[in-house]
Design a protein around this motif. Structure first.
Motif, PDB file in Angstrom:
ATOM      1  N   THR A 142      -7.171  11.852   4.289  1.00 28.65           N
ATOM      2  CA  THR A 142      -5.763  11.547   4.531  1.00 28.65           C
ATOM      3  C   THR A 142      -4.980  11.520   3.226  1.00 28.65           C
ATOM      4  O   THR A 142      -5.563  11.301   2.151  1.00 28.65           O
ATOM      5  CB  THR A 142      -5.632  10.179   5.228  1.00 28.65           C
ATOM      6  N   ASN A 143      -3.678  11.732   3.325  1.00 25.45           N
ATOM      7  CA  ASN A 143      -2.794  11.579   2.164  1.00 25.45           C
ATOM      8  C   ASN A 143      -2.232  10.163   2.071  1.00 25.45           C
ATOM      9  O   ASN A 143      -1.570   9.820   1.096  1.00 25.45           O
ATOM     10  CB  ASN A 143      -1.629  12.580   2.244  1.00 25.45           C
ATOM     11  N   ILE A 144      -2.458   9.355   3.106  1.00 17.62           N
ATOM     12  CA  ILE A 144      -1.939   7.990   3.112  1.00 17.62           C
ATOM     13  C   ILE A 144      -2.645   7.175   2.038  1.00 17.62           C
ATOM     14  O   ILE A 144      -3.876   7.099   2.010  1.00 17.62           O
ATOM     15  CB  ILE A 144      -2.112   7.341   4.489  1.00 17.62           C
ATOM     16  N   ASP A 145      -1.859   6.599   1.142  1.00 15.47           N
ATOM     17  CA  ASP A 145      -2.439   5.865   0.029  1.00 15.47           C
ATOM     18  C   ASP A 145      -1.660   4.578  -0.213  1.00 15.47           C
ATOM     19  O   ASP A 145      -0.440   4.525  -0.028  1.00 15.47           O
ATOM     20  CB  ASP A 145      -2.424   6.726  -1.237  1.00 15.47           C
ATOM     21  N   CYS A 146      -2.372   3.532  -0.598  1.00 10.40           N
ATOM     22  CA  CYS A 146      -1.767   2.256  -0.948  1.00 10.40           C
ATOM     23  C   CYS A 146      -2.870   1.380  -1.537  1.00 10.40           C
ATOM     24  O   CYS A 146      -4.033   1.790  -1.591  1.00 10.40           O
ATOM     25  CB  CYS A 146      -1.119   1.580   0.269  1.00 10.40           C
ATOM     26  N   GLU A 147      -2.515   0.189  -1.953  1.00 10.91           N
ATOM     27  CA  GLU A 147      -3.505  -0.728  -2.517  1.00 10.91           C
ATOM     28  C   GLU A 147      -4.043  -1.693  -1.457  1.00 10.91           C
ATOM     29  O   GLU A 147      -5.245  -1.876  -1.308  1.00 10.91           O
ATOM     30  CB  GLU A 147      -2.877  -1.516  -3.667  1.00 10.91           C
ATOM     31  N   LEU A 148      -3.126  -2.310  -0.724  1.00  8.29           N
ATOM     32  CA  LEU A 148      -3.478  -3.225   0.350  1.00  8.29           C
ATOM     33  C   LEU A 148      -2.932  -2.681   1.659  1.00  8.29           C
ATOM     34  O   LEU A 148      -1.850  -2.078   1.680  1.00  8.29           O
ATOM     35  CB  LEU A 148      -2.880  -4.613   0.108  1.00  8.29           C
ATOM     36  N   LEU A 149      -3.658  -2.886   2.734  1.00  8.62           N
ATOM     37  CA  LEU A 149      -3.188  -2.428   4.040  1.00  8.62           C
ATOM     38  C   LEU A 149      -3.184  -3.604   5.001  1.00  8.62           C
ATOM     39  O   LEU A 149      -4.237  -4.153   5.347  1.00  8.62           O
ATOM     40  CB  LEU A 149      -4.090  -1.309   4.566  1.00  8.62           C
ATOM     41  N   PHE A 150      -1.965  -4.032   5.385  1.00  7.79           N
ATOM     42  CA  PHE A 150      -1.800  -5.046   6.433  1.00  7.79           C
ATOM     43  C   PHE A 150      -1.798  -4.318   7.772  1.00  7.79           C
ATOM     44  O   PHE A 150      -1.246  -3.221   7.885  1.00  7.79           O
ATOM     45  CB  PHE A 150      -0.466  -5.779   6.277  1.00  7.79           C
ATOM     46  N   TYR A 151      -2.374  -4.965   8.789  1.00 11.86           N
ATOM     47  CA  TYR A 151      -2.370  -4.317  10.104  1.00 11.86           C
ATOM     48  C   TYR A 151      -2.458  -5.354  11.211  1.00 11.86           C
ATOM     49  O   TYR A 151      -2.826  -6.516  10.990  1.00 11.86           O
ATOM     50  CB  TYR A 151      -3.522  -3.313  10.222  1.00 11.86           C
ATOM     51  N   SER A 152      -2.105  -4.913  12.409  1.00 11.66           N
ATOM     52  CA  SER A 152      -2.211  -5.754  13.585  1.00 11.66           C
ATOM     53  C   SER A 152      -2.229  -4.859  14.813  1.00 11.66           C
ATOM     54  O   SER A 152      -1.651  -3.762  14.796  1.00 11.66           O
ATOM     55  CB  SER A 152      -1.035  -6.730  13.668  1.00 11.66           C
ATOM     56  N   THR A 153      -2.878  -5.331  15.859  1.00  9.91           N
ATOM     57  CA  THR A 153      -3.004  -4.540  17.085  1.00  9.91           C
ATOM     58  C   THR A 153      -2.014  -5.026  18.136  1.00  9.91           C
ATOM     59  O   THR A 153      -1.875  -6.228  18.368  1.00  9.91           O
ATOM     60  CB  THR A 153      -4.431  -4.644  17.649  1.00  9.91           C
TER      61      THR A 153
END
Length: 209
Positions: A142-153
């Motif tokens: 993937t090209n998606i890049d970051c340091e931290l990834l917050f998520y929720s369902t």
């Protein structure tokens, strides 16, 4: 058409025809931009504090506005679809969903979920799950890049907010926002799977002076 305040109170996701780019901008201006969010992150035997802020120049990028315009408008005109210029063009009515659809309907449809789920960002920020994100662990690549990834369902979808540290600044900023649909209960989110889980606790939300 929902107002920004009505959008904040929704308990089910809106239809794309019930929102506008200007309403999403107002939503961002009211419920995200004025605040600094602080979090404590516990990772093994280390604890650190993260401060997150939402600048106006992030808005168009989070909604993929420039992505829709790329290869459709002249390179010299791309500034109108990103950063402060993009923000101002949404505010003055030059940029709206109809315009983006006319530019590149296929590309707009590929990012439409960002618009529909955008109203959930404040809820995500209250009790986020999180990983230390390493894009090399994502398959397919993937090209998606970051340091931290917050998520929720939410229902059958996972919303993600990727955070990055500003250069020589104390604040993190939202680098990316995207939605991954899970069609079956056994489906895995490729952006979370195999990543290092971290424990995040929201400490504060203060108004920027």
């Amino acid at each position: 058409m929902y107002s920004a305040v009505e959008l904040k109170e929704l308990t089910i996701k809106p239809k794309i025809n019930d929102i506008s780019l200007e309403v999403l901008r107002e939503f961002y201006e009211i419920f995200l931009h004025p605040f600094i969010y602080t979090y404590t992150i516990a990772q093994e035997d280390r604890v650190k504090t993260v401060a997150l802020r939402f600048n106006t120049w992030n808005f168009c990028h989070l909604l993929g506005v420039e992505t829709i315009a790329k290869r459709t408008v002249k390179y010299s005109e791309l500034h109108n679809y990103r950063g402060e210029d993009g923000w101002n063009n949404v505010k003055n009515g030059t940029l709206d969903i109809r315009h983006l659809k006319n530019l590149n309907k296929k590309k707009f449809l590929s990012v439409k979920a960002k618009y529909v789920y955008f109203y959930l960002i404040p809820s995500l920020l209250e009790t986020p799950l999180a990983v230390n994100y390493d894009k090399s662990k994502v398959m397919p690549p993937t090209n998606i890049d970051c340091e931290l990834l917050f998520y929720s369902t939410y229902d059958n979808a996972v919303i993600h907010l990727g955070l990055e540290k500003e250069d020589e600044e104390e604040f993190y900023f939202p680098r990316t926002f995207f939605v991954e649909k899970l069609n079956k209960p056994e489906d895995k989110d490729i952006y979370i799977d195999n990543q290092e889980k971290i424990v995040v606790s929201k400490e504060n939300r203060i108004i920027m002076l």
